[in-house]
Design a protein around this motif. Structure first.
Motif, PDB file in Angstrom:
ATOM      1  N   LEU A 157      -3.489   7.992  -5.600  1.00  0.00           N
ATOM      2  CA  LEU A 157      -3.110   6.647  -6.850  1.00  0.00           C
ATOM      3  C   LEU A 157      -5.223   6.051  -7.215  1.00  0.00           C
ATOM      4  CD1 LEU A 157      -2.812   4.911  -3.045  1.00  0.00           C
ATOM      5  CD2 LEU A 157      -1.944   5.200  -4.888  1.00  0.00           C
ATOM      6  N   ASP A 158      -3.952   5.951  -8.497  1.00  0.00           N
ATOM      7  CA  ASP A 158      -5.714   6.158  -9.276  1.00  0.00           C
ATOM      8  C   ASP A 158      -6.605   5.369  -9.383  1.00  0.00           C
ATOM      9  OD1 ASP A 158      -4.262   7.802 -11.316  1.00  0.00           O
ATOM     10  OD2 ASP A 158      -3.607   5.927 -12.841  1.00  0.00           O
ATOM     11  N   PHE A 160      -8.998   5.108  -6.492  1.00  0.00           N
ATOM     12  CA  PHE A 160      -9.096   5.364  -5.276  1.00  0.00           C
ATOM     13  C   PHE A 160     -10.247   5.422  -5.040  1.00  0.00           C
ATOM     14  CE2 PHE A 160      -8.688   6.105  -0.855  1.00  0.00           C
ATOM     15  CZ  PHE A 160      -7.512   5.210  -0.273  1.00  0.00           C
TER      16      PHE A 160
END
Length: 392
Positions: A157-158, A160
């Motif tokens: 997940l970018d 994160f």
């Protein structure tokens, strides 16, 4: 090899201790010696992290790290930085701050320690981001597979890491920063502002260095593509044999980064060193409030950390003992948490140093066990692409 790498450190130690004995007698000599040991114990994990980055850089920038970098580390962070902090927090001019540090040591100590919440929040967030980006990254070799494998999936997940870091900062600002020890009062706003600044510094410096590193890799891939098979053979011949003529885990060529990529990587190294030095500078006040004794003792320790970094790179230690970087990053994570906790609680430097050494020691021993199991002396991490865990 040992004398060549640590020669300057030995020379600086001898000269520094002799100078301390002449200026301050046996007491000053003992203080400088203790501060040197304190700095080495607190920053041992720093050497491992630095080595992992320094081995990506070419010979020129490695020399810059050892010359310009050591000047920044010794004089910048151990001598100038505390004075700058006093000047900013007390709203004093540079000359006034220096005069205060020399002639009113107790007030100087009070002002530096009073700025500790801001310093700890900045350094803690920067180090926390280093740890989070490492632990959330997908990698072939894992030390604690049971923990790192699920976390690497979350890391897809970018942003994160940034989200988790901001959550930690909010918790810190609303808990430990609301009632700082020694009459500090509510430092929530200060901690929030400094923590965000630390996070932004990491994102900017790491992002820019990563951009140029990726661009350099793309340019080299294009050149390889244009050169065809003959070009590839020629390029392989130019690559150092001891590194297998391949690429490191980061994707950077083993020849070493240069130009803008190396420059921003150098800045990244210096900010990491600064973040590691915060706890050493603050902790040194438990031993002395003399700015020159402090700079000399911590400076000697910083020299050994630089020499150890170079030794690890030249010996290929991180390739031979593949879990060392893992242990160092876990130590960074522990140091980040400790720094944030010290905003309110007093934590002895012995505990801080022991945690880092214990984690690196455990990762080293896991590497030794792995090497014995694989039936080699090390270096397999660069040869195999299958997932490897320590089984711990």
């Amino acid at each position: 090899m040992l004398l060549k790498t640590f020669g300057w450190s030995f020379a600086v130690t001898a000269g520094g201790l002799a100078l301390a004995g002449v200026l301050w007698g046996w007491k000053g000599l003992a203080i400088v010696g203790i501060l040197s040991i304190l700095e080495i114990s607190l920053s041992f994990d720093n050497a491992v992290i630095n080595a992992g980055i320094l081995r990506k850089m070419n010979a020129f920038w490695q020399k810059i790290f050892l010359t310009v970098g050591i000047l920044i580390a010794v004089f910048g962070m151990r001598l100038v930085f505390p004075v700058v902090i006093v000047a900013i927090t007390a709203k004093l001019g540079p000359i006034e701050a220096v005069n205060l540090a020399i002639n009113d040591k107790e007030k100087y100590e009070h002002l530096v320690t009073g700025a500790h919440p801001a310093i700890a929040a900045f350094g803690g967030m920067f180090l926390l981001m280093i740890f989070l980006d490492f632990i959330f990254e997908e990698r072939d070799i894992r030390w604690l597979g049971w923990l790192e494998k699920p976390l690497s999936k979350l890391g897809k997940l970018d942003t994160f890491s940034a989200v988790i870091a901001l959550a930690v900062l909010l918790v810190t600002a609303t808990t430990v920063a609301t009632d700082v020890a020694h009459g500090g009062g509510d430092k929530s706003a200060t901690v929030l502002l400094s923590g965000v600044a630390g996070l932004m510094t990491y994102l900017i410096v790491n992002g820019i260095s990563g951009f140029f590193e990726d661009k350099l890799e793309e340019d080299e891939d294009e050149e390889d593509g244009e050169g065809g098979a003959d070009g590839e053979d020629e390029a392989d011949e130019k690559k150092p044999a001891e590194n297998g003529g391949g690429r490191g885990s980061s994707g950077a060529t083993v020849v070493g980064l240069a130009g803008k990529a190396a420059f921003f990587m150098f800045l990244y190294l210096e900010v990491i060193d600064a973040s590691f030095s915060f706890d050493g500078v603050i902790g040194a006040f438990a031993i002395t409030n003399d700015i020159f004794e402090m700079a000399l003792g911590l400076g000697i320790g910083a020299m050994y950390i630089r020499s150890l970094t170079v030794y690890l790179v030249r010996q290929g230690t991180l390739d031979d003992y593949v879990y060392l970087e893992h242990g160092a990053h876990y130590a960074i994570g522990a140091l980040a948490v400790i720094l944030l906790a010290t905003i309110k609680f007093e934590i002895n430097e012995l505990i801080t140093g022991s945690v880092g050494i214990a984690l690196i020691g455990a990762s080293y021993w896991s590497s030794v066990i792995r090497n014995r199991r694989e039936g080699h002396g090390g270096g397999a991490g660069s040869e195999e692409k299958t997932e490897v865990t320590s089984g711990v």
